[in-house]
Design an enzyme around this catalytic site. Structure first.
Site, PDB file in Angstrom:
ATOM      1  N   PRO A   1     -15.686  -3.520  -5.029  1.00 48.44           N
ATOM      2  CA  PRO A   1     -15.142  -3.821  -3.693  1.00 48.44           C
ATOM      3  C   PRO A   1     -14.979  -5.313  -3.376  1.00 48.44           C
ATOM      4  CG  PRO A   1     -17.417  -3.096  -3.535  1.00 48.44           C
ATOM      5  CD  PRO A   1     -17.026  -2.943  -4.962  1.00 48.44           C
TER       6      PRO A   1
ATOM      7  N   HIS B   1      -6.263 -12.037  10.294  1.00 49.84           N
ATOM      8  CA  HIS B   1      -7.125 -13.138   9.853  1.00 49.84           C
ATOM      9  C   HIS B   1      -6.335 -14.097   8.975  1.00 49.84           C
ATOM     10  CE1 HIS B   1     -11.455 -11.856  10.753  1.00 49.84           C
ATOM     11  NE2 HIS B   1     -10.643 -11.128  11.491  1.00 49.84           N
TER      12      HIS B   1
ATOM     13  N   TYR C   1      -5.973 -12.917  -2.758  1.00 48.88           N
ATOM     14  CA  TYR C   1      -6.670 -12.219  -1.665  1.00 48.88           C
ATOM     15  C   TYR C   1      -5.675 -11.591  -0.686  1.00 48.88           C
ATOM     16  CZ  TYR C   1     -10.438 -11.241   1.627  1.00 48.88           C
ATOM     17  OH  TYR C   1     -11.338 -10.599   2.440  1.00 48.88           O
TER      18      TYR C   1
ATOM     19  N   TYR D   1     -18.013 -14.322   2.199  1.00 49.75           N
ATOM     20  CA  TYR D   1     -18.484 -13.865   0.883  1.00 49.75           C
ATOM     21  C   TYR D   1     -19.485 -14.919   0.412  1.00 49.75           C
ATOM     22  CZ  TYR D   1     -14.419 -10.678   0.604  1.00 49.75           C
ATOM     23  OH  TYR D   1     -13.489  -9.689   0.823  1.00 49.75           O
TER      24      TYR D   1
ATOM     25  N   LYS E   1      -9.722  -4.632  -2.821  1.00 49.55           N
ATOM     26  CA  LYS E   1      -8.429  -4.263  -3.401  1.00 49.55           C
ATOM     27  C   LYS E   1      -8.208  -2.746  -3.526  1.00 49.55           C
ATOM     28  CE  LYS E   1      -6.612  -8.260  -3.917  1.00 49.55           C
ATOM     29  NZ  LYS E   1      -6.140  -8.624  -2.582  1.00 49.55           N
TER      30      LYS E   1
END
Ligand code: APR
Ligand code: PHB
Length: 393
Positions: free
Chosen positions: A292, A72, A384, A200, A296
């Site tokens: 979560p 991704h 990220y 998100y 990580k």
């Protein structure tokens, strides 16, 4: 019995460390409390940082991940009904891999079996001794018999509820913690993901994550109060609540189906310091927990394994015992950055009922700033995809 390293725990930390040490010619034995089936039954996150992907390749367990994992190059955020795509690759130069932690664990177990690594499953009463002596000793029970292994080092890869952390004397161990006033209700289903990229989303009714395991398997999460009982959430209720928290364009595309798994997990930030004491090293969840948001957990475990593996190679091959105390320092520097990012993402995206008007407006301003400025998006992107590892010298 005698070995160079005893590894306690056959989760991703223990198995990955075992694999890397094995390839470096460093003998090791893994002791695991549960059965392999039980370990593989745990559903966890599914996003691998590029550094984790590289480490799995170095460990020689990437064949299925490279064939089936989905690369991704972006991720999406959503609030006030507006979508903010974050081009991870463009902003950070790196991508992430969607590949479930369960599959990582399965591949590691298979590799260890093929290569003849020693693992004792369903052990009882693991006890760690002599951490300050010239050799350490680990005692355990297996099928009702008592065993003892002498070793040079012990890797505590036994998760948050393990025994390793307790082997560090109370006057030395320092603990840092935040608990959050909500949990995540997760659902896995064999339905195509609602969107190509993960989403998100913040909503007044609570946070939502639209994740995936493959092109035909979705993983969704809803923020829920800790008082919720998973048995009160029928599949229909879950899908209905998810639709309410998504904008119409997504809600109308959502494909629903029976759940394969549903569970509620609390959110916690936790770090134990130091991560090394005498001949013991703490690795992964044994030393730290993250909420979560940002995925990580497994990646920080892989980060610890990277440092410990590199250090142990230098210790065993070059006699560099001076590096032993460096482990805690190197591992914790990266752990705290992962803790910071997970805490930041959690604060940015969840609904906090105890926040006053000022804090709520700061949260709104943070979301607007980070998502609409390229500098803000770049900060999110580089964390990220995973910060770089420091060299071990
Ligand atoms: N003796 C032997 N094994 C033990 C003991 C014990 N006393 N206590 C715990 N274990 C085992 C557990 O059964 C488990 O299989 O240690 C393993 C620890 O695995 P994880 O909890 O998965 O921790 P870790 O390998 O550090 O993985 C970190 O995976 O679990 C997720 O959320 C976590 O994503 C994070 C990553
Ligand atoms: C998941 O797919 O389970 C997942 C993905 C991203 C997260 C957390 C969990 O931040």
């Amino acid at each position: 019995m005698k070995t160079q390293v005893v590894i306690i725990g056959a989760g991703p930390s223990g198995l990955l460390l075992g694999q890397l040490l094995q390839h470096a010619g460093i003998s090791n034995i893994i002791l695991e409390r549960q059965s392999p089936e039980y370990v593989l039954g745990r559903i966890r996150a599914g996003i691998l940082e590029s550094g984790t992907v590289d480490l799995l390749r170095k460990a020689g367990v990437s064949r299925r991940m490279d064939a089936e994992g989905l690369v991704h190059d972006g991720v999406e955020f959503l609030f006030n009904g507006k979508r903010y795509p974050i081009p991870l690759k463009k902003l950070s130069g790196k991508s992430v891999m969607v590949y479930g932690q369960t599959e990582v664990t399965r591949d590691l177990m298979a590799a260890r079996n093929e290569e003849g690594g020693t693992t004792f499953y369903q052990t009882r009463n693991v006890e760690i001794h002599d951490l300050q002596e010239t050799a350490a000793r680990v005692d355990f029970e297996y099928h009702g018999e008592k065993y003892s292994v002498e070793c040079e080092y012990v890797a505590g890869c036994d998760g948050f509820h393990g025994v390793s952390r307790q082997a560090i004397p109370k006057e030395i161990l320092r603990e840092y913690e935040r608990v959050y006033p909500f949990g995540w209700l997760g659902m896995l289903s064999d339905t195509p993901p609602v969107n190509d990229e993960l989403i998100y989303a913040h909503h007044d009714r609570g946070f939502v994550l639209c994740s995936q395991r493959s092109l035909t398997r979705s993983r969704y999460y809803l923020q829920v109060p800790l008082t919720e009982n998973v048995d009160d959430w029928t599949d229909d209720r879950f899908w209905e609540e998810l639709r309410r928290r998504l904008p119409d364009t997504l809600a109308n595309k959502l494909q629903t189906g029976p759940s394969l798994e549903k569970s509620i997990a609390p959110l916690r930030s936790y770090v134990a310091e130091p991560m090394q004491y005498g001949r013991l090293f703490l690795v992964g969840d044994a030393a730290h927990i993250v909420p979560p948001t940002g995925a990580k957990g497994l990646n920080l475990a892989a980060s610890d394994v990277n440092y410990l593996w590199r250090i142990l190679c230098k210790v065993f091959h070059e006699g560099r015992t001076d590096l032993i105390p460096r482990y805690s320092e190197l591992a914790l520097r990266r752990v705290w950055k992962g803790e910071r990012f997970s805490w930041f993402m959690t604060g940015l995206l969840h609904e906090f009922h105890d926040r006053d008007g000022f804090d709520q407006r700061i949260q709104q301003a943070d979301r607007e700033y980070y998502l609409s400025s390229e500098a803000g998006q770049t900060t999110i992107a580089e964390n990220y995809v995973g910060l770089p590892f420091e060299p071990v010298e």
